[in-house]
Design an enzyme around this catalytic site. Structure first.
Site, PDB file in Angstrom:
ATOM      1  N   ARG A 251      25.158  35.189  60.312  1.00 35.98           N
ATOM      2  CA  ARG A 251      24.797  34.521  59.032  1.00 35.98           C
ATOM      3  C   ARG A 251      24.005  35.408  58.093  1.00 35.98           C
ATOM      4  NH1 ARG A 251      23.638  30.147  62.616  1.00 35.98           N
ATOM      5  NH2 ARG A 251      25.450  28.775  62.741  1.00 35.98           N
TER       6      ARG A 251
ATOM      7  N   LYS B  22      28.800  40.668  44.815  1.00 35.26           N
ATOM      8  CA  LYS B  22      30.143  40.157  45.092  1.00 35.26           C
ATOM      9  C   LYS B  22      30.702  40.953  46.265  1.00 35.26           C
ATOM     10  CE  LYS B  22      31.841  38.299  40.727  1.00 35.26           C
ATOM     11  NZ  LYS B  22      32.828  38.462  39.631  1.00 35.26           N
TER      12      LYS B  22
ATOM     13  N   GLU C 271      34.913  50.888  33.407  1.00 38.66           N
ATOM     14  CA  GLU C 271      33.809  49.918  33.545  1.00 38.66           C
ATOM     15  C   GLU C 271      32.611  50.342  32.686  1.00 38.66           C
ATOM     16  OE1 GLU C 271      34.632  47.247  34.990  1.00 38.66           O
ATOM     17  OE2 GLU C 271      36.063  47.696  36.596  1.00 38.66           O
TER      18      GLU C 271
ATOM     19  N   LYS D 187      24.343  45.441  34.061  1.00 41.97           N
ATOM     20  CA  LYS D 187      24.907  44.549  35.091  1.00 41.97           C
ATOM     21  C   LYS D 187      23.798  43.703  35.725  1.00 41.97           C
ATOM     22  CE  LYS D 187      28.062  43.670  38.683  1.00 41.97           C
ATOM     23  NZ  LYS D 187      29.220  44.040  39.462  1.00 41.97           N
TER      24      LYS D 187
ATOM     25  N   GLU E 146      28.395  33.460  38.752  1.00 39.66           N
ATOM     26  CA  GLU E 146      29.450  33.390  37.729  1.00 39.66           C
ATOM     27  C   GLU E 146      29.815  31.954  37.339  1.00 39.66           C
ATOM     28  OE1 GLU E 146      32.374  36.604  37.979  1.00 39.66           O
ATOM     29  OE2 GLU E 146      33.830  35.241  37.079  1.00 39.66           O
TER      30      GLU E 146
ATOM     31  N   ARG F 204      28.371  35.605  33.473  1.00 41.19           N
ATOM     32  CA  ARG F 204      28.817  36.745  34.293  1.00 41.19           C
ATOM     33  C   ARG F 204      30.303  37.028  34.092  1.00 41.19           C
ATOM     34  NH1 ARG F 204      27.268  38.412  40.564  1.00 41.19           N
ATOM     35  NH2 ARG F 204      28.635  40.230  40.599  1.00 41.19           N
TER      36      ARG F 204
ATOM     37  N   ASN G 254      34.187  40.585  33.096  1.00 35.96           N
ATOM     38  CA  ASN G 254      35.631  40.694  33.353  1.00 35.96           C
ATOM     39  C   ASN G 254      36.429  41.150  32.133  1.00 35.96           C
ATOM     40  OD1 ASN G 254      36.127  39.908  36.120  1.00 35.96           O
ATOM     41  ND2 ASN G 254      35.182  37.977  35.524  1.00 35.96           N
TER      42      ASN G 254
ATOM     43  N   HIS H  29      39.877  42.615  32.495  1.00 35.57           N
ATOM     44  CA  HIS H  29      40.294  42.466  33.891  1.00 35.57           C
ATOM     45  C   HIS H  29      41.416  41.447  34.076  1.00 35.57           C
ATOM     46  CE1 HIS H  29      36.732  44.840  34.539  1.00 35.57           C
ATOM     47  NE2 HIS H  29      36.897  44.852  35.840  1.00 35.57           N
TER      48      HIS H  29
ATOM     49  N   HIS I  72      44.230  42.964  36.030  1.00 29.16           N
ATOM     50  CA  HIS I  72      44.642  42.500  37.365  1.00 29.16           C
ATOM     51  C   HIS I  72      46.133  42.175  37.381  1.00 29.16           C
ATOM     52  CE1 HIS I  72      40.267  41.233  38.453  1.00 29.16           C
ATOM     53  NE2 HIS I  72      40.521  42.459  38.825  1.00 29.16           N
TER      54      HIS I  72
ATOM     55  N   HIS J  31      42.402  50.887  39.634  1.00 29.11           N
ATOM     56  CA  HIS J  31      41.817  49.691  39.025  1.00 29.11           C
ATOM     57  C   HIS J  31      41.345  49.967  37.592  1.00 29.11           C
ATOM     58  CE1 HIS J  31      39.561  45.971  38.751  1.00 29.11           C
ATOM     59  NE2 HIS J  31      38.458  46.655  38.476  1.00 29.11           N
TER      60      HIS J  31
HETATM   61  P1  NAD Z   1      37.662  53.132  46.598  1.00 26.17           P
HETATM   62  O1  NAD Z   1      36.558  52.587  47.376  1.00 26.17           O
HETATM   63  O2  NAD Z   1      39.044  53.032  47.171  1.00 26.17           O
HETATM   64  O3  NAD Z   1      37.338  54.655  46.278  1.00 26.17           O
HETATM   65  C1  NAD Z   1      38.254  55.390  45.496  1.00 26.17           C
HETATM   66  C2  NAD Z   1      38.716  56.667  46.223  1.00 26.17           C
HETATM   67  O4  NAD Z   1      37.685  57.634  46.086  1.00 26.17           O
HETATM   68  C3  NAD Z   1      38.960  56.497  47.708  1.00 26.17           C
HETATM   69  O5  NAD Z   1      40.030  57.331  48.095  1.00 26.17           O
HETATM   70  C4  NAD Z   1      37.665  56.989  48.324  1.00 26.17           C
HETATM   71  O6  NAD Z   1      37.827  57.455  49.654  1.00 26.17           O
HETATM   72  C5  NAD Z   1      37.307  58.106  47.378  1.00 26.17           C
HETATM   73  N1  NAD Z   1      35.889  58.427  47.262  1.00 26.17           N
HETATM   74  C6  NAD Z   1      34.868  57.572  47.010  1.00 26.17           C
HETATM   75  N2  NAD Z   1      33.734  58.271  46.872  1.00 26.17           N
HETATM   76  C7  NAD Z   1      34.045  59.574  47.038  1.00 26.17           C
HETATM   77  C8  NAD Z   1      33.311  60.787  46.973  1.00 26.17           C
HETATM   78  N3  NAD Z   1      32.023  60.811  46.676  1.00 26.17           N
HETATM   79  N4  NAD Z   1      33.955  61.940  47.210  1.00 26.17           N
HETATM   80  C9  NAD Z   1      35.294  61.946  47.468  1.00 26.17           C
HETATM   81  N5  NAD Z   1      36.055  60.851  47.525  1.00 26.17           N
HETATM   82  C10 NAD Z   1      35.425  59.679  47.303  1.00 26.17           C
HETATM   83  O7  NAD Z   1      37.752  52.487  45.137  1.00 26.17           O
HETATM   84  P2  NAD Z   1      36.643  52.212  44.030  1.00 26.17           P
HETATM   85  O8  NAD Z   1      37.293  52.516  42.753  1.00 26.17           O
HETATM   86  O9  NAD Z   1      35.356  52.848  44.368  1.00 26.17           O
HETATM   87  O10 NAD Z   1      36.442  50.631  44.160  1.00 26.17           O
HETATM   88  C11 NAD Z   1      37.522  49.745  44.005  1.00 26.17           C
HETATM   89  C12 NAD Z   1      37.239  48.505  44.805  1.00 26.17           C
HETATM   90  O11 NAD Z   1      36.036  47.913  44.298  1.00 26.17           O
HETATM   91  C13 NAD Z   1      38.314  47.453  44.719  1.00 26.17           C
HETATM   92  O12 NAD Z   1      38.531  46.929  45.999  1.00 26.17           O
HETATM   93  C14 NAD Z   1      37.700  46.389  43.801  1.00 26.17           C
HETATM   94  O13 NAD Z   1      38.181  45.096  44.099  1.00 26.17           O
HETATM   95  C15 NAD Z   1      36.252  46.524  44.126  1.00 26.17           C
HETATM   96  N6  NAD Z   1      35.340  46.081  43.053  1.00 26.17           N
HETATM   97  C16 NAD Z   1      34.332  45.257  43.397  1.00 26.17           C
HETATM   98  C17 NAD Z   1      33.430  44.842  42.445  1.00 26.17           C
HETATM   99  C18 NAD Z   1      32.281  43.976  42.845  1.00 26.17           C
HETATM  100  O14 NAD Z   1      31.544  43.514  41.972  1.00 26.17           O
HETATM  101  N7  NAD Z   1      32.051  43.765  44.121  1.00 26.17           N
HETATM  102  C19 NAD Z   1      33.544  45.281  41.126  1.00 26.17           C
HETATM  103  C20 NAD Z   1      34.586  46.133  40.798  1.00 26.17           C
HETATM  104  C21 NAD Z   1      35.488  46.537  41.781  1.00 26.17           C
HETATM  105  N1  GLY Z   2      32.622  43.240  38.528  1.00 27.11           N
HETATM  106  C1  GLY Z   2      32.412  41.945  37.988  1.00 27.11           C
HETATM  107  C2  GLY Z   2      31.240  41.249  38.558  1.00 27.11           C
HETATM  108  O1  GLY Z   2      30.547  41.780  39.383  1.00 27.11           O
HETATM  109  O2  GLY Z   2      30.984  40.129  38.211  1.00 27.11           O
END
Ligand code: NAD
Ligand code: GLY
Length: 358
Positions: free
Chosen positions: A118, A140, A182, A224, A234, A238, A242, A245, A249, A262
């Protein structure tokens, strides 16, 4: 070192930003109350940083768990595998999970931490630009379901976010520029400091100048944090985060998540939102041109060059989590900020979308 607080009452936490922080044991120490630490990462990032980060946890038993690299591993199988590892190694609730990686690792690690017994302690150590300016902050967490992205998850705030800007040195170019979608979003939401940095420092940004990047990350996290503090789950404002997005998406989905990163899909989606705002008379042409110019300079696409048709986009956009009625709930830019609207004029929507389809 830059430090920010995300003000959420008893769930408040700090964000630390500086080059070299993954070597800084004293910074991590207060956040690790139990005996055990699990560093969750992937097979690309771990060889670069995990040994250094492991050394930051003196007097703890440090475990490592790696998943394969890719969005497709942000799934229930990986989630289960990490939980099994925690169980088998006797982790307790006061032990700590450290998510070392991009948004995939942060979202997966966050959801594991939210649900194991939990809720265990969680430190986000984001290594991609997208994770440093967005996903590591705000709580999130999620994994994907075969029928939809981020469909299984929780709001779960970390105990700290520790951003080592040096990790951006190894980020591939395409990932680096994709993260700027972003950053540009925060400028369009009214963060003047970011707007000025983008307008005045493009050459330095392209060269990954550490000072400028630290500023950009700081102002992004600050914006943020403020939005999250005012609407953690949200229920209202919040949703402004988006911007671009809903369109983005849909583009990702219609291209099977394998054509655009993305941020690239969000960039095209943001231009679609600018188009709609301009058609509706909400935003001036100069603002549209200003941001389109920044997208181009940041090597982000403005057009989708596949066979998407607007009607498919509208169908995909119907499934957006923001929608609460039959209308499309969308974030549209104005000259200085953004607003949330409900749109049911399909002709206008098709017009805004088709302008970005080649
Ligand atoms: P990712 O985690 O896949 O990283 C992108 C690529 O870069 C991967 O191949 C990773 O291995 C590589 N990488 C990361 N850091 C590195 C570094 N320092 N050196 C070399 N390679 C590196 O993708 P992302 O763009 O970081 O994140 C996308 C994800 O985030 C999606 O799943 C999306 O849904 C999520 N997301 C979440 C939120 C949230 O608020 N929680 C917001 C936006 C996106
Ligand atoms: N990335 C959108 C949010 O965190 O609300």
């Amino acid at each position: 070192m830059r430090k920010l607080a995300v003000e959420l009452g008893e769930r408040s936490y700090n964000i630390y930003i500086k080059a070299g922080l993954i070597d800084s044991g004293e910074l991590f120490e207060p956040y690790c109350k139990g005996d055990n630490v699990l560093i969750l990462s992937n097979e690309t990032i771990a060889p670069l940083y995990i040994e250094r980060l492991s050394r930051a946890f003196t007097n703890k038993k440090v475990y490592q768990f790696l998943i394969k690299d890719g969005e497709q591993y942000k799934n229930l199988d990986s989630y289960s595998a990490v939980l099994n590892f925690l169980m088998e190694n006797g982790f307790r609730r006061n032990d700590t999970l450290v998510a070392l990686g991009g948004g995939v690792i942060g979202d997966l690690g966050g959801f594991v931490a939210a649900s194991y017994q939990r809720g265990m302690s969680l430190i986000q150590v984001p290594t991609s630009l997208l994770a440093q300016v967005d996903s590591s902050v705000g709580g999130k967490t999620a994994v994907n379901h075969p029928l939809g992205k981020n469909m299984i998850g929780a709001f779960y705030q970390p105990d700290a976010v520790i951003i080592d800007t040096d990790t951006l040195d190894t980020l591939p170019d395409r990932e680096y520029f994709s993260g700027f979608a972003e950053v540009i979003k925060y400028a369009m939401l009214g963060t003047e400091a970011i707007k000025a940095l983008l307008q005045n420092n493009l050459p330095e940004i392209k060269l990954r100048d550490k000072g400028i990047l630290a500023e950009i990350i700081y102002y992004s996290c600050r914006k943020k944090s403020l939005v999250v503090a005012s609407d953690e789950k949200e229920k209202g404002s919040r949703a402004l985060l988006n911007l671009g997005h809903t369109f983005g998406h849909a583009i990702e989905k219609l291209t099977n998540y394998n054509q655009y990163l993305h941020g690239e899909a969000v960039a095209i989606g943001t231009v679609m939102a600018l188009n709609l705002a301009f058609i509706k008379g909400i935003v001036n042409k100069e603002i549209v041109d200003l941001y389109r110019n920044i997208f181009v300079k940041m090597e982000l696409p403005e057009y989708s060059d596949d066979s998407i048709i607007p009607a498919q986009m509208l169908t995909a956009m119907k499934l957006d989590k923001k929608n609460t009625s039959d209308k499309y709930r969308l974030v549209l830019p104005r000259d200085q900020d953004c607003i949330l609207i409900e749109e049911d004029n399909l002709e206008l929507l098709e017009q805004a979308i088709s302008q970005q389809l080649k």
